[in-house]
Design an enzyme around this catalytic site. Sequence first.
Site, PDB file in Angstrom:
ATOM      1  N   TYR A  31       0.823  -1.213   0.000  1.00 50.00           N
ATOM      2  CA  TYR A  31       0.000   0.000   0.000  1.00 50.00           C
ATOM      3  C   TYR A  31       0.859   1.266   0.000  1.00 50.00           C
ATOM      4  O   TYR A  31       0.600   2.202   0.754  1.00 50.00           O
ATOM      5  CB  TYR A  31      -0.945   0.005   1.218  1.00 50.00           C
ATOM      6  N   TYR A 159     -12.908  -7.549   4.899  1.00 46.43           N
ATOM      7  CA  TYR A 159     -11.652  -7.606   4.142  1.00 46.43           C
ATOM      8  C   TYR A 159     -11.268  -9.070   3.985  1.00 46.43           C
ATOM      9  O   TYR A 159     -11.235  -9.817   4.973  1.00 46.43           O
ATOM     10  CB  TYR A 159     -10.520  -6.843   4.860  1.00 46.43           C
ATOM     11  N   ASP A 260     -13.928 -16.761   7.038  1.00 44.51           N
ATOM     12  CA  ASP A 260     -12.536 -16.352   6.848  1.00 44.51           C
ATOM     13  C   ASP A 260     -11.935 -16.107   8.237  1.00 44.51           C
ATOM     14  O   ASP A 260     -12.174 -15.073   8.857  1.00 44.51           O
ATOM     15  CB  ASP A 260     -12.524 -15.077   5.990  1.00 44.51           C
ATOM     16  N   LYS A 289      -2.090 -16.513   8.191  1.00 45.25           N
ATOM     17  CA  LYS A 289      -1.413 -15.619   9.146  1.00 45.25           C
ATOM     18  C   LYS A 289      -0.713 -16.373  10.291  1.00 45.25           C
ATOM     19  O   LYS A 289       0.399 -16.824  10.131  1.00 45.25           O
ATOM     20  CB  LYS A 289      -2.412 -14.586   9.668  1.00 45.25           C
TER      21      LYS A 289
HETATM   22  C1  LIG Z   1      -9.573 -11.686   7.230  1.00 43.91           C
HETATM   23  C2  LIG Z   1      -8.482 -11.677   6.202  1.00 43.91           C
HETATM   24  N1  LIG Z   1      -8.616 -12.430   5.097  1.00 43.91           N
HETATM   25  C3  LIG Z   1      -7.661 -12.485   4.155  1.00 43.91           C
HETATM   26  C4  LIG Z   1      -6.503 -11.752   4.286  1.00 43.91           C
HETATM   27  C5  LIG Z   1      -5.448 -11.817   3.207  1.00 43.91           C
HETATM   28  O1  LIG Z   1      -4.362 -12.562   3.650  1.00 43.91           O
HETATM   29  P1  LIG Z   1      -2.929 -12.383   2.942  1.00 43.91           P
HETATM   30  O2  LIG Z   1      -2.479 -11.005   3.214  1.00 43.91           O
HETATM   31  O3  LIG Z   1      -2.077 -13.439   3.587  1.00 43.91           O
HETATM   32  O4  LIG Z   1      -3.132 -12.644   1.490  1.00 43.91           O
HETATM   33  C6  LIG Z   1      -6.321 -10.949   5.412  1.00 43.91           C
HETATM   34  C7  LIG Z   1      -5.119 -10.127   5.566  1.00 43.91           C
HETATM   35  O5  LIG Z   1      -5.063  -9.200   6.346  1.00 43.91           O
HETATM   36  C8  LIG Z   1      -7.337 -10.909   6.397  1.00 43.91           C
HETATM   37  O6  LIG Z   1      -7.239 -10.141   7.492  1.00 43.91           O
END
Ligand SMILES: Cc1ncc(COP(=O)(O)O)c(C=O)c1O
Length: 446
Positions: A31, A159, A260, A289
């Site tokens: 970003y 997100y 997610d 993560k």
């Molecule tokens: C809830 C959620 N899903 C997906 C992602 C994307 O993961 P990555 O950055 O490993 O591609 C993030 C990243 O912050 C996230 O917080």
Amino acid sequence: MTAVRREESTSSMDTLQQLIALDRQHVWHPYAAMPNPLPVFPVRAAQGVRLELEDGRSLIDGISSWWTCIHGYNHPQLNQAAHTQMERMSHVMFGGLTHRPAVDLATKLIDITPADLQQVFFCDSGSVSVEVAMKLAVQYWHNRGKPNKTKFLTIRNGYHGDTFAAMSACDPVNGMHHLFSGLLQQQYFADAPQVKFGEAWQDDDIASCANLLEQHHDQIAAAIFEPVVQNAGGVRFYHPEYVHRASQLCKEYDVLLILDEIATGFGRSGKLFACEYAEICPDIMCVGKALSGGFMSLAATLTTTHISETFASGEAGVFMHGPTFMGNPLACAVSLANLKLLESYDWQTKIAQIEAQLTQELAPCRTLAAVRDVRVLGAIAAVELHHPVDMAIVQPSFVEKGVWLRPFGRLLYTMPPYIIQPEELSMITAAIYAVATEISASTIQG
Ligand SMILES: Cc1ncc(COP(=O)(O)O)c(C=O)c1O
């Protein structure tokens, strides 16, 4: 200082200046604007909760390298797992081959996630695991003779990653959908949940989601949510009943539910997985993560046998996905060591202690003029301001105070490593209070 030492130190400063200049010229950061990105801070090593900068300063990392490094840096058990695995093989392709690290990690994930999740698809990153989840959902309906179910229902402020399918499910405003309008699939966006975690549940909170499902379920392959905590979309904690009701509605309308748990998974919200607050099992779950303890990139998409068993009989006969580095043995071995580490201590009590300390020490921020809200859940805390922060000022200000935090939008937030000690956590909360005070003073002056 001797002449030689002085020369060495000058030349290492030259090298550091060169490094910064080359970085600035050629390396694109997340970003970041080019050609004039905000300054970055070179790190030379990391240990426990601390980042050691090239200029010798040491910072307490209050955001666990974007919420990954739950057991701190340079952890001997994770290092050992990597060394042991490296001496056997660091990578082999996963098509037609398999290996113990992947099988052991998949088995462990199946053990610790809700019972119906039985199959694991390893992915390179969180965004890819969301892509895989969305593809699985669409192909599942194709397998079941309903090829029109290709859309997704989600909630505002979400997100899910930066790749295109994941981005189509991110909040349209934060995700700047208009920039990519020709490319992004138009999804259905329910209003963001308004009933907060800990407040009394109100049935009308789910109304927008229920209406969209009622009207469009014929086209919707799956609903996709971050359960209970919307992280990158604003660190919002919402009522678990929302997730519970959404799960019931999805069943009623024959729509799959993707959760997610990339940010919330592995204890961060106070439960091992945030869906446990809602006492439900999704059809598909994404994790990433903290899976590898921040050691390296690994994510996974888990699903049920009910879904996976439709694939052999579908038109393609297989699931149409298979990245080159899928199931990387090093990443799997380290992730398994990380999950064993998590199981080896009373992480629930540790998270509860972090939560209590964050709640107590951040409460005074509420009195500051610039502060709109303070909220804490598990090892997540956010101080929401009335206005977006100026990163050019706020980032160096945190560094001067000896902590590493990375605010975004109107949020000063922390998601510290679980191994953080109370006095280290106090340094973080004190820095947040001090920065919020500085912002309040400048707002008042302005
Ligand atoms: C809830 C959620 N899903 C997906 C992602 C994307 O993961 P990555 O950055 O490993 O591609 C993030 C990243 O912050 C996230 O917080």
